[in-house]
Design an enzyme around this catalytic site. Structure first.
Site, PDB file in Angstrom:
ATOM      1  CB  SER A   1      -0.936   0.016   1.217  1.00 41.13           C
ATOM      2  OG  SER A   1      -0.198  -0.080   2.417  1.00 41.13           O
TER       3      SER A   1
ATOM      4  CG  ASP B   1      -2.195   4.767   9.168  1.00 34.45           C
ATOM      5  OD1 ASP B   1      -0.945   4.670   9.116  1.00 34.45           O
ATOM      6  OD2 ASP B   1      -2.947   4.182   8.359  1.00 34.45           O
TER       7      ASP B   1
ATOM      8  CG  HIS C   1      -0.667   3.263   5.456  1.00 34.75           C
ATOM      9  ND1 HIS C   1      -1.580   2.770   6.359  1.00 34.75           N
ATOM     10  CD2 HIS C   1      -0.483   2.297   4.521  1.00 34.75           C
ATOM     11  CE1 HIS C   1      -1.954   1.545   5.985  1.00 34.75           C
ATOM     12  NE2 HIS C   1      -1.295   1.241   4.872  1.00 34.75           N
TER      13      HIS C   1
END
EC number: 3.1.-.-
Length: 248
Positions: free
Chosen positions: A24, A196, A199
């Site tokens: 991601s 967070d 990320h």
């Protein structure tokens, strides 16, 4: 009359490619201010930056799909560089997140296998950059886990073991490596680099780009600007400038 006939088409323009392969943190890298977007901006008219990030993926899955992304072909199709950026999901705790967790030894073996596969399709080690996982801010990530109805499923000390394994693979295989896990923690509070706890925040994206660019720059420094600067285009017969061999 067809456009190509009217213009007297020159040879097809082949754009060099930089491939970003990861989870991601790579997939999100084309968002505003993202490190991938910054690379694309830096390399515009020199090289296409391809985002092949897959949110939630680990190296076991990555190893399976890599041959579908890059195959042996024309030498002009070979990427000028490839980044391999996994570990955030592999390092998830087995008891709390068994689907994404990959044992440490397998993680290292999978990274090595991917570097070896790239070599088999004519992408040598000196075109590959391994990136370690980022450090984990446990307090921030635990809040996200609670929101999702689960316990804290990652620990920074464990992520560090995977980062060290990544460094060892790079040393064994002869690739470049960016040790984000260590760099982000070097004498500073790294929480601001993360949105967070896991990320990247805008500041984290900027940090990654600033440290990755010198490694990329070495591999792309010889790439010319594609097609002439507009002031250099011949006014009377532009095709002389735009269809010739001296496209840069």
């Amino acid at each position: 009359m067809a456009l190509c006939e009217a213009a007297g088409c020159g040879s097809a323009l082949l754009w060099p490619r930089l491939l970003l392969f990861g989870d991601s943190i790579t997939q999100f890298s084309f968002q505003r201010g993202g490190w991938g977007a910054s690379l694309a901006d830096k390399l515009v008219r020199k090289c296409d930056v391809l985002n092949r990030g897959f949110s939630g993926y680990n190296t076991r899955w990555a190893k399976i799909i890599l041959p579908r992304l890059i195959r042996k072909g024309n030498s002009l199709d070979i990427p000028v560089a490839v980044t391999i950026f996994f570990g955030a999901n592999d390092s998830a705790l087995k008891d709390e997140n068994p689907k994404q967790h990959i044992p440490l030894e397998e993680y290292a073996a999978n990274l090595k296998s991917m570097v070896q596969y790239l070599k088999s399709v004519d992408i040598p080690e000196n075109r590959v950059i391994l990136i370690t996982p980022t450090p984990l801010c446990e307090t921030a990530w635990e809040k996200q886990c609670i929101i999702q109805g689960c316990k804290l499923n990652r620990l920074n000390s464990v992520v560090g073991e995977y980062a060290n394994a990544c460094l060892q693979v790079a040393q064994d295989c002869g690739t470049d490596v960016l040790d984000l896990w260590a760099l982000m923690q070097d004498g500073q509070d790294f929480s601001s680099y993360l949105s967070d706890g896991l990320h990247l925040s805008p500041k984290g994206n900027e940090f990654l780009f600033s440290h990755l660019w010198p490694l990329i720059e070495k591999k792309v420094s010889s790439l010319p600007l594609l097609l002439p600067y507009w002031r250099d285009v011949a006014e009377a017969k532009p095709e002389l400038s735009l269809l010739g061999d001296g496209d840069h």
